[in-house]
Motif scaffolding. Structure first.
Motif, PDB file in Angstrom:
ATOM      1  N   MET A   1       0.844  -1.179   0.000  1.00 28.25           N
ATOM      2  CA  MET A   1       0.000   0.000   0.000  1.00 28.25           C
ATOM      3  C   MET A   1       0.887   1.239   0.000  1.00 28.25           C
ATOM      4  SD  MET A   1      -2.712   1.095   2.911  1.00 28.25           S
ATOM      5  CE  MET A   1      -4.231   1.669   2.268  1.00 28.25           C
ATOM      6  N   THR A   2       0.623   2.167  -0.878  1.00 26.25           N
ATOM      7  CA  THR A   2       1.390   3.389  -0.971  1.00 26.25           C
ATOM      8  C   THR A   2       0.751   4.464  -0.113  1.00 26.25           C
ATOM      9  OG1 THR A   2       1.995   2.826  -3.228  1.00 26.25           O
ATOM     10  CG2 THR A   2       2.297   5.107  -2.552  1.00 26.25           C
ATOM     11  N   MET A   3       1.557   5.080   0.728  1.00 29.38           N
ATOM     12  CA  MET A   3       1.062   6.136   1.612  1.00 29.38           C
ATOM     13  C   MET A   3       1.131   7.474   0.876  1.00 29.38           C
ATOM     14  SD  MET A   3       0.297   4.609   4.431  1.00 29.38           S
ATOM     15  CE  MET A   3       0.001   6.062   5.381  1.00 29.38           C
ATOM     16  N   THR A   4       0.126   8.305   1.082  1.00 27.91           N
ATOM     17  CA  THR A   4       0.123   9.650   0.540  1.00 27.91           C
ATOM     18  C   THR A   4       0.149  10.638   1.696  1.00 27.91           C
ATOM     19  OG1 THR A   4      -2.295   9.730   0.486  1.00 27.91           O
ATOM     20  CG2 THR A   4      -1.180   8.919  -1.494  1.00 27.91           C
ATOM     21  N   PRO A   5       0.721  11.820   1.508  1.00 35.37           N
ATOM     22  CA  PRO A   5       0.833  12.784   2.605  1.00 35.37           C
ATOM     23  C   PRO A   5      -0.504  13.207   3.201  1.00 35.37           C
ATOM     24  CG  PRO A   5       2.239  13.416   0.782  1.00 35.37           C
ATOM     25  CD  PRO A   5       1.390  12.266   0.306  1.00 35.37           C
ATOM     26  N   ASP A   6      -1.585  13.145   2.407  1.00 37.41           N
ATOM     27  CA  ASP A   6      -2.887  13.589   2.902  1.00 37.41           C
ATOM     28  C   ASP A   6      -3.715  12.458   3.512  1.00 37.41           C
ATOM     29  OD1 ASP A   6      -3.217  12.353   0.456  1.00 37.41           O
ATOM     30  OD2 ASP A   6      -4.850  13.655  -0.169  1.00 37.41           O
ATOM     31  N   GLN A   7      -3.164  11.248   3.535  1.00 38.29           N
ATOM     32  CA  GLN A   7      -3.884  10.117   4.109  1.00 38.29           C
ATOM     33  C   GLN A   7      -3.963  10.273   5.624  1.00 38.29           C
ATOM     34  OE1 GLN A   7      -2.432   6.366   2.805  1.00 38.29           O
ATOM     35  NE2 GLN A   7      -3.952   5.211   3.926  1.00 38.29           N
ATOM     36  N   LEU A   8      -5.139  10.016   6.174  1.00 32.58           N
ATOM     37  CA  LEU A   8      -5.341  10.159   7.611  1.00 32.58           C
ATOM     38  C   LEU A   8      -5.112   8.823   8.306  1.00 32.58           C
ATOM     39  CD1 LEU A   8      -8.503  12.418   7.666  1.00 32.58           C
ATOM     40  CD2 LEU A   8      -6.109  13.086   7.788  1.00 32.58           C
ATOM     41  N   LEU A   9      -4.343   8.869   9.390  1.00 35.27           N
ATOM     42  CA  LEU A   9      -4.007   7.674  10.145  1.00 35.27           C
ATOM     43  C   LEU A   9      -4.334   7.869  11.614  1.00 35.27           C
ATOM     44  CD1 LEU A   9      -0.476   6.997   8.642  1.00 35.27           C
ATOM     45  CD2 LEU A   9      -2.617   5.912   8.001  1.00 35.27           C
ATOM     46  N   SER A  10      -4.427   6.770  12.321  1.00 37.77           N
ATOM     47  CA  SER A  10      -4.591   6.778  13.770  1.00 37.77           C
ATOM     48  C   SER A  10      -3.465   5.958  14.367  1.00 37.77           C
ATOM     49  CB  SER A  10      -5.941   6.178  14.176  1.00 37.77           C
ATOM     50  OG  SER A  10      -6.998   6.933  13.631  1.00 37.77           O
ATOM     51  N   VAL A  11      -2.974   6.382  15.538  1.00 35.75           N
ATOM     52  CA  VAL A  11      -1.899   5.672  16.220  1.00 35.75           C
ATOM     53  C   VAL A  11      -2.410   5.223  17.585  1.00 35.75           C
ATOM     54  CG1 VAL A  11       0.432   5.840  17.185  1.00 35.75           C
ATOM     55  CG2 VAL A  11      -0.115   6.995  15.032  1.00 35.75           C
ATOM     56  N   TYR A  12      -2.218   3.944  17.857  1.00 31.58           N
ATOM     57  CA  TYR A  12      -2.619   3.346  19.135  1.00 31.58           C
ATOM     58  C   TYR A  12      -1.394   2.712  19.770  1.00 31.58           C
ATOM     59  CZ  TYR A  12      -7.234   3.676  16.983  1.00 31.58           C
ATOM     60  OH  TYR A  12      -8.365   4.132  16.371  1.00 31.58           O
ATOM     61  N   TRP A  13      -1.350   2.717  21.096  1.00 28.64           N
ATOM     62  CA  TRP A  13      -0.273   2.006  21.785  1.00 28.64           C
ATOM     63  C   TRP A  13      -0.864   1.118  22.866  1.00 28.64           C
ATOM     64  CZ3 TRP A  13       0.869   2.836  27.003  1.00 28.64           C
ATOM     65  CH2 TRP A  13       0.361   3.991  27.584  1.00 28.64           C
ATOM     66  N   TYR A  14      -0.071   0.115  23.265  1.00 32.01           N
ATOM     67  CA  TYR A  14      -0.533  -0.921  24.184  1.00 32.01           C
ATOM     68  C   TYR A  14       0.476  -1.081  25.325  1.00 32.01           C
ATOM     69  CZ  TYR A  14      -3.502  -1.947  20.233  1.00 32.01           C
ATOM     70  OH  TYR A  14      -4.407  -1.831  19.211  1.00 32.01           O
ATOM     71  N   ASP A  15      -0.047  -1.318  26.534  1.00 28.56           N
ATOM     72  CA  ASP A  15       0.810  -1.523  27.697  1.00 28.56           C
ATOM     73  C   ASP A  15       1.015  -3.014  27.965  1.00 28.56           C
ATOM     74  OD1 ASP A  15      -1.532  -2.434  28.949  1.00 28.56           O
ATOM     75  OD2 ASP A  15      -1.769  -0.645  30.182  1.00 28.56           O
ATOM     76  N   HIS A  16       1.626  -3.347  29.122  1.00 35.27           N
ATOM     77  CA  HIS A  16       1.926  -4.742  29.472  1.00 35.27           C
ATOM     78  C   HIS A  16       0.685  -5.629  29.526  1.00 35.27           C
ATOM     79  CE1 HIS A  16       6.180  -4.421  30.401  1.00 35.27           C
ATOM     80  NE2 HIS A  16       5.928  -3.261  30.946  1.00 35.27           N
ATOM     81  N   GLN A  17      -0.450  -5.065  29.957  1.00 32.09           N
ATOM     82  CA  GLN A  17      -1.674  -5.859  30.072  1.00 32.09           C
ATOM     83  C   GLN A  17      -2.425  -5.972  28.748  1.00 32.09           C
ATOM     84  OE1 GLN A  17      -1.118  -3.218  32.363  1.00 32.09           O
ATOM     85  NE2 GLN A  17      -0.216  -4.636  33.811  1.00 32.09           N
ATOM     86  N   GLY A  18      -1.946  -5.291  27.721  1.00 38.52           N
ATOM     87  CA  GLY A  18      -2.615  -5.321  26.431  1.00 38.52           C
ATOM     88  C   GLY A  18      -3.704  -4.279  26.291  1.00 38.52           C
ATOM     89  N   THR A  19      -3.780  -3.352  27.246  1.00 39.65           N
ATOM     90  CA  THR A  19      -4.766  -2.277  27.176  1.00 39.65           C
ATOM     91  C   THR A  19      -4.406  -1.324  26.044  1.00 39.65           C
ATOM     92  OG1 THR A  19      -5.111  -2.446  29.552  1.00 39.65           O
ATOM     93  CG2 THR A  19      -5.909  -0.438  28.481  1.00 39.65           C
ATOM     94  N   GLN A  20      -5.400  -0.974  25.240  1.00 41.42           N
ATOM     95  CA  GLN A  20      -5.193  -0.096  24.093  1.00 41.42           C
ATOM     96  C   GLN A  20      -5.429   1.357  24.495  1.00 41.42           C
ATOM     97  OE1 GLN A  20      -8.290   0.298  20.988  1.00 41.42           O
ATOM     98  NE2 GLN A  20      -6.704  -0.381  19.559  1.00 41.42           N
ATOM     99  N   TYR A  21      -4.540   2.243  24.019  1.00 41.91           N
ATOM    100  CA  TYR A  21      -4.677   3.685  24.226  1.00 41.91           C
ATOM    101  C   TYR A  21      -4.578   4.363  22.877  1.00 41.91           C
ATOM    102  CZ  TYR A  21      -3.491   2.304  28.965  1.00 41.91           C
ATOM    103  OH  TYR A  21      -3.474   1.687  30.188  1.00 41.91           O
ATOM    104  N   ARG A  22      -5.499   5.270  22.613  1.00 41.68           N
ATOM    105  CA  ARG A  22      -5.438   6.007  21.349  1.00 41.68           C
ATOM    106  C   ARG A  22      -4.586   7.246  21.561  1.00 41.68           C
ATOM    107  NH1 ARG A  22     -10.949   7.629  18.890  1.00 41.68           N
ATOM    108  NH2 ARG A  22     -10.898   9.146  20.574  1.00 41.68           N
ATOM    109  N   ASP A  23      -3.556   7.384  20.762  1.00 43.69           N
ATOM    110  CA  ASP A  23      -2.668   8.534  20.854  1.00 43.69           C
ATOM    111  C   ASP A  23      -3.055   9.610  19.849  1.00 43.69           C
ATOM    112  OD1 ASP A  23       0.011   9.909  19.753  1.00 43.69           O
ATOM    113  OD2 ASP A  23       0.225   9.476  21.897  1.00 43.69           O
ATOM    114  N   THR A  24      -3.234   9.208  18.616  1.00 40.67           N
ATOM    115  CA  THR A  24      -3.497  10.141  17.523  1.00 40.67           C
ATOM    116  C   THR A  24      -4.648   9.580  16.699  1.00 40.67           C
ATOM    117  OG1 THR A  24      -1.117  10.556  17.476  1.00 40.67           O
ATOM    118  CG2 THR A  24      -2.395  11.379  15.626  1.00 40.67           C
ATOM    119  N   TYR A  25      -5.649  10.416  16.393  1.00 42.60           N
ATOM    120  CA  TYR A  25      -6.834   9.927  15.690  1.00 42.60           C
ATOM    121  C   TYR A  25      -7.064  10.715  14.407  1.00 42.60           C
ATOM    122  CZ  TYR A  25     -11.610   8.305  14.955  1.00 42.60           C
ATOM    123  OH  TYR A  25     -12.738   7.749  14.422  1.00 42.60           O
TER     124      TYR A  25
END
Length: 77
Positions: A1-25
């Motif tokens: 998949m080719t990324m374009t500069p205007d493509q919108l992304l979301s970033v999530y991170w996970y801790d030791h327990q596997g809990t999901q946190y949304r960083d960037t939406y």
């Protein structure tokens, strides 16, 4: 998949327990790069709080996944 500069992304991170946190939406690629850099090198990473990071597109397709290993970060997708 080719990324374009205007493509919108979301970033999530996970801790030791596997809990999901949304960083960037639904933000541009440039902002998501900054978030991923911060999550892999910032205080939360130094304290081993962040265990994995995922970036998804606007349709929730997985674009990249990084996982913490004993030697650093490894791209798993």
């Amino acid at each position: 998949m080719t990324m374009t500069p205007d493509q919108l992304l979301s970033v999530y991170w996970y801790d030791h327990q596997g809990t999901q946190y949304r960083d960037t939406y639904h933000r541009p690629l440039s902002e998501c790069r900054e978030a991923i850099k911060r999550l892999t090198t910032g205080p939360a990473a130094a304290l081993n709080i962040v265990q994995s990071i995922r970036a998804t597109d606007a349709l929730d397709n997985l674009i990249v996944e990084l996982k913490r290993t004993d030697t650093g970060w490894r791209r798993t997708f």
